[in-house]
Design a protein around this motif. Sequence first.
Motif, PDB file in Angstrom:
ATOM      1  N   ILE A   4       2.259   4.626  -6.176  1.00  0.00           N
ATOM      2  CA  ILE A   4       2.560   3.298  -6.730  1.00  0.00           C
ATOM      3  C   ILE A   4       3.951   2.848  -6.308  1.00  0.00           C
ATOM      4  N   LEU A   5       4.931   3.746  -6.385  1.00  0.00           N
ATOM      5  CA  LEU A   5       6.297   3.390  -5.979  1.00  0.00           C
ATOM      6  C   LEU A   5       6.370   3.059  -4.490  1.00  0.00           C
ATOM      7  N   LYS A   6       5.611   3.786  -3.677  1.00  0.00           N
ATOM      8  CA  LYS A   6       5.568   3.485  -2.242  1.00  0.00           C
ATOM      9  C   LYS A   6       4.908   2.128  -1.991  1.00  0.00           C
ATOM     10  N   ALA A   7       3.884   1.787  -2.769  1.00  0.00           N
ATOM     11  CA  ALA A   7       3.225   0.487  -2.631  1.00  0.00           C
ATOM     12  C   ALA A   7       4.193  -0.632  -3.004  1.00  0.00           C
ATOM     13  N   ALA A   8       4.966  -0.436  -4.071  1.00  0.00           N
ATOM     14  CA  ALA A   8       5.958  -1.435  -4.489  1.00  0.00           C
ATOM     15  C   ALA A   8       7.031  -1.601  -3.421  1.00  0.00           C
ATOM     16  N   ILE A  47       2.871   9.419 -15.994  1.00  0.00           N
ATOM     17  CA  ILE A  47       1.793   9.405 -15.005  1.00  0.00           C
ATOM     18  C   ILE A  47       2.026  10.549 -14.031  1.00  0.00           C
ATOM     19  N   ASP A  48       0.949  11.204 -13.599  1.00  0.00           N
ATOM     20  CA  ASP A  48       1.110  12.361 -12.714  1.00  0.00           C
ATOM     21  C   ASP A  48       1.794  11.969 -11.399  1.00  0.00           C
ATOM     22  N   LYS A  49       2.479  12.949 -10.825  1.00  0.00           N
ATOM     23  CA  LYS A  49       3.385  12.707  -9.701  1.00  0.00           C
ATOM     24  C   LYS A  49       2.740  12.045  -8.473  1.00  0.00           C
ATOM     25  N   ILE A  95       0.860  -1.184   0.000  1.00  0.00           N
ATOM     26  CA  ILE A  95       0.000   0.000   0.000  1.00  0.00           C
ATOM     27  C   ILE A  95       0.894   1.232   0.000  1.00  0.00           C
ATOM     28  N   GLY A  96       0.596   2.162  -0.881  1.00  0.00           N
ATOM     29  CA  GLY A  96       1.326   3.423  -0.935  1.00  0.00           C
ATOM     30  C   GLY A  96       0.349   4.580  -0.866  1.00  0.00           C
ATOM     31  N   GLN A  97       0.715   5.616  -0.146  1.00  0.00           N
ATOM     32  CA  GLN A  97      -0.180   6.752   0.055  1.00  0.00           C
ATOM     33  C   GLN A  97       0.582   8.058  -0.110  1.00  0.00           C
ATOM     34  N   VAL A  98      -0.044   8.992  -0.798  1.00  0.00           N
ATOM     35  CA  VAL A  98       0.461  10.354  -0.911  1.00  0.00           C
ATOM     36  C   VAL A  98      -0.679  11.271  -0.501  1.00  0.00           C
ATOM     37  N   LYS A  99      -0.444  12.053   0.542  1.00  0.00           N
ATOM     38  CA  LYS A  99      -1.483  12.961   1.019  1.00  0.00           C
ATOM     39  C   LYS A  99      -1.400  14.274   0.254  1.00  0.00           C
ATOM     40  N   GLY A 100      -2.561  14.742  -0.143  1.00  0.00           N
ATOM     41  CA  GLY A 100      -2.626  16.029  -0.821  1.00  0.00           C
ATOM     42  C   GLY A 100      -3.212  17.062   0.121  1.00  0.00           C
TER      43      GLY A 100
END
Length: 130
Positions: free
Chosen positions: A109-113, A101-103, A42-47
């Motif tokens: 996705i990279l954090k999930a990987a 793909i937008d940042k 699971i990867g998360q980016v907070k906006g």
Amino acid sequence: MGFEIAIIVFALWIVQGILSYFQIKNFNGKLAKFKNYHKYGIGQVKGWLGKGAIAILGIDSYNNIVDAEIMSGISVFARFRSLDLLKGKNIQEIDSILDGIDKPVKTAILKAAESAQQVKKSEKEVESSM
């Protein structure tokens, strides 16, 4: 006039809370599905006043992505959608696939990987200690 505005703000706050509940329920349902895979990340980016994203990757024992879903947006109306671009690809190839793909989505996705690979490292550490 001030009282009416306070009532409207309070009502909108309640509606936002209800919609957040359904968004969390959607996330928990997706997470339950991904727990059936060999491993998942699971990867998360907070906006903060911007676009946020949550990615979930389901990985098989050969490090191939079996399933991938992304939730991206700025409101409580965002829901998970399938990310077919990654399905069938190896987790090591992910960086080269994500060009264009937008940042926030790419970072999630990279954090999930990375999260899925940490699980693999933990499994190896447990096996070597036995």
